[in-house]
Each structure stands twice: as structure tokens, then as C-alpha cells.
Design a protein around this motif. Structure first.
Motif, PDB file in Angstrom:
ATOM      1  N   MET A  47       0.843  -1.177   0.000  1.00  0.00           N
ATOM      2  CA  MET A  47       0.000   0.000   0.000  1.00  0.00           C
ATOM      3  C   MET A  47       0.889   1.241   0.000  1.00  0.00           C
ATOM      4  N   THR A  48       0.485   2.218  -0.779  1.00  0.00           N
ATOM      5  CA  THR A  48       1.190   3.495  -0.878  1.00  0.00           C
ATOM      6  C   THR A  48       0.272   4.610  -0.399  1.00  0.00           C
ATOM      7  N   ILE A  49       0.831   5.522   0.356  1.00  0.00           N
ATOM      8  CA  ILE A  49       0.075   6.719   0.749  1.00  0.00           C
ATOM      9  C   ILE A  49       0.751   7.896   0.086  1.00  0.00           C
ATOM     10  N   ARG A  50      -0.052   8.667  -0.647  1.00  0.00           N
ATOM     11  CA  ARG A  50       0.482   9.779  -1.432  1.00  0.00           C
ATOM     12  C   ARG A  50      -0.533  10.912  -1.458  1.00  0.00           C
ATOM     13  N   GLU A  51      -0.102  12.045  -1.999  1.00  0.00           N
ATOM     14  CA  GLU A  51      -1.013  13.186  -2.118  1.00  0.00           C
ATOM     15  C   GLU A  51      -2.122  12.877  -3.112  1.00  0.00           C
ATOM     16  N   MET A  52      -3.327  13.314  -2.779  1.00  0.00           N
ATOM     17  CA  MET A  52      -4.478  13.122  -3.656  1.00  0.00           C
ATOM     18  C   MET A  52      -4.313  13.982  -4.904  1.00  0.00           C
ATOM     19  N   GLN A  53      -4.687  13.393  -6.038  1.00  0.00           N
ATOM     20  CA  GLN A  53      -4.663  14.100  -7.317  1.00  0.00           C
ATOM     21  C   GLN A  53      -6.098  14.212  -7.840  1.00  0.00           C
ATOM     22  N   LEU A  54      -6.299  15.114  -8.765  1.00  0.00           N
ATOM     23  CA  LEU A  54      -7.622  15.302  -9.359  1.00  0.00           C
ATOM     24  C   LEU A  54      -8.161  13.992  -9.942  1.00  0.00           C
ATOM     25  N   ASP A  55      -7.297  13.208 -10.579  1.00  0.00           N
ATOM     26  CA  ASP A  55      -7.719  11.936 -11.174  1.00  0.00           C
ATOM     27  C   ASP A  55      -8.242  10.937 -10.140  1.00  0.00           C
ATOM     28  N   ASP A  56      -7.876  11.109  -8.870  1.00  0.00           N
ATOM     29  CA  ASP A  56      -8.318  10.196  -7.815  1.00  0.00           C
ATOM     30  C   ASP A  56      -9.798  10.357  -7.487  1.00  0.00           C
ATOM     31  N   LEU A  57     -10.385  11.491  -7.862  1.00  0.00           N
ATOM     32  CA  LEU A  57     -11.773  11.752  -7.475  1.00  0.00           C
ATOM     33  C   LEU A  57     -12.739  10.704  -8.018  1.00  0.00           C
ATOM     34  N   GLU A  58     -12.430  10.103  -9.153  1.00  0.00           N
ATOM     35  CA  GLU A  58     -13.279   9.061  -9.725  1.00  0.00           C
ATOM     36  C   GLU A  58     -13.463   7.893  -8.741  1.00  0.00           C
ATOM     37  N   GLN A  59     -12.424   7.605  -7.965  1.00  0.00           N
ATOM     38  CA  GLN A  59     -12.510   6.536  -6.969  1.00  0.00           C
ATOM     39  C   GLN A  59     -12.859   7.054  -5.576  1.00  0.00           C
ATOM     40  N   VAL A  60     -12.475   8.272  -5.273  1.00  0.00           N
ATOM     41  CA  VAL A  60     -12.736   8.844  -3.952  1.00  0.00           C
ATOM     42  C   VAL A  60     -14.230   9.123  -3.750  1.00  0.00           C
ATOM     43  N   LEU A  61     -14.891   9.652  -4.764  1.00  0.00           N
ATOM     44  CA  LEU A  61     -16.300  10.037  -4.609  1.00  0.00           C
ATOM     45  C   LEU A  61     -17.216   8.875  -4.217  1.00  0.00           C
ATOM     46  N   PRO A  62     -17.110   7.697  -4.837  1.00  0.00           N
ATOM     47  CA  PRO A  62     -17.962   6.589  -4.387  1.00  0.00           C
ATOM     48  C   PRO A  62     -17.695   6.169  -2.937  1.00  0.00           C
ATOM     49  N   ILE A  63     -16.443   6.267  -2.496  1.00  0.00           N
ATOM     50  CA  ILE A  63     -16.121   5.956  -1.100  1.00  0.00           C
ATOM     51  C   ILE A  63     -16.797   6.973  -0.189  1.00  0.00           C
ATOM     52  N   GLU A  64     -16.683   8.234  -0.544  1.00  0.00           N
ATOM     53  CA  GLU A  64     -17.313   9.317   0.217  1.00  0.00           C
ATOM     54  C   GLU A  64     -18.821   9.099   0.296  1.00  0.00           C
ATOM     55  N   GLU A  65     -19.432   8.803  -0.838  1.00  0.00           N
ATOM     56  CA  GLU A  65     -20.892   8.658  -0.899  1.00  0.00           C
ATOM     57  C   GLU A  65     -21.390   7.455  -0.112  1.00  0.00           C
ATOM     58  N   SER A  66     -20.598   6.399  -0.045  1.00  0.00           N
ATOM     59  CA  SER A  66     -21.039   5.211   0.684  1.00  0.00           C
ATOM     60  C   SER A  66     -20.805   5.325   2.191  1.00  0.00           C
ATOM     61  N   ASN A  67     -20.071   6.347   2.631  1.00  0.00           N
ATOM     62  CA  ASN A  67     -19.736   6.480   4.047  1.00  0.00           C
ATOM     63  C   ASN A  67     -20.410   7.636   4.769  1.00  0.00           C
ATOM     64  N   PHE A  68     -20.924   8.611   4.041  1.00  0.00           N
ATOM     65  CA  PHE A  68     -21.454   9.798   4.702  1.00  0.00           C
ATOM     66  C   PHE A  68     -22.864  10.105   4.237  1.00  0.00           C
TER      67      PHE A  68
END
Length: 145
Positions: free
Chosen positions: A1-22
Motif C-alpha cells: 500500500m502506498t500513501i500519497r497526495e491526492m490528485q484530481l484523477d483520484d476523485l473518480e474513486q474517492v467520490l464513491p467511497i465518500e458517498e457510501s460512508n457519509f
């Protein structure tokens, strides 16, 4: 696993995680507005090209406020949130941040336990802070010793 700064391209995967958790998730525009700010630090945990979680903070040296720490439902209980916070904390310390604040729903016992494990202490309550459903926020802080 790598931890790195979020990039604009990450939003495609980040948004579904956000929506399923909040119950009131951030929008793409909300994330975008934070990604372009110089006083915000956002990270993702990634494995095999998949975003497993993310976190972020707003910097107001010598303090900061965590925006969120969130992990995909199918990736929980693997220590990802701990790793995200550890990287975030180290990054913030390098920017002379010595106090980190956050708010968490009073009913979110899993998050409260995690934050206590990470060294956060409860500072107070903010009545009716959250909507959908209306709920008090527990205020917590971590301070560099």
C-alpha cells in the motif's frame, strides 16, 4: 500500500467511497475546491491502482483541522486509517503544525475509538452540528508533545 497526495484523477474513486460512508457526502466540486487550495493537504491510500481510503486537513499553523478520514467499507480493519493519519501527522509536523482538531458524530463509536487510539482527546461537544440526521459533534484534538 502506498500513501500519497491526492490528485484530481483520484476523485473518480474517492467520490464513491465518500458517498457510501457519509449521509451528506462532499461533492466533486467540494473536493476540487480543496485540491486547489494551498492550505489543504489531502492524501490517498492506494493499492494495485485502487484507492482504499483518504484523509485531509486544513492548515492554519500551528493548528489544523481534519476534513475527514475515510476508508472503503471492504478495506476496513486493515490499519489503513492508522497509516493515513500517521502520514498526515508527519506531513503536518513538517509544516510546523503541532495541534490537530477534528469533529466526529457522537454515535460513531468506531471512529471515536480510533481517534482515542491515535492519541486524540475529547475537548467538548458541539450541539446539533451534523444534519441528516441531526446529531452532536464530539470535538477532539491531538497535540504534539
Amino acid at each position: 500500500m502506498t500513501i500519497r497526495e491526492m490528485q484530481l484523477d483520484d476523485l473518480e474513486q474517492v467520490l464513491p467511497i465518500e458517498e457510501s460512508n457519509f449521509s451528506v457526502p462532499w461533492t466533486a466540486n467540494g473536493f476540487f475546491s480543496f485540491l486547489i487550495r494551498e492550505d489543504v493537504h489531502l492524501l490517498v491510500a492506494e493499492e494495485n491502482g485502487q484507492v482504499l481510503g483518504y484523509c485531509g486537513a486544513i492548515l492554519t499553523p500551528p493548528e489544523s483541522d481534519i476534513t475527514n478520514i475515510c476508508v472503503r467499507m471492504d478495506s476496513r480493519r486493515r490499519g489503513i486509517a492508522v497509516e493515513l493519519f500517521s502520514k498526515l501527522k508527519n506531513d503536518l509536523l513538517s509544516k510546523n503544525i503541532t495541534t490537530i482538531h477534528l469533529e466526529v458524530r457522537e454515535s460513531n463509536q468506531a471512529a471515536l475509538q480510533l481517534y482515542k487510539k491515535l492519541g486524540f482527546v475529547q475537548d467538548g461537544l458541539r450541539p446539533r452540528y451534523y444534519e441528516v440526521p441531526v446529531e452532536d459533534a464530539v470535538l477532539m484534538s491531538w497535540r504534539y508533545q
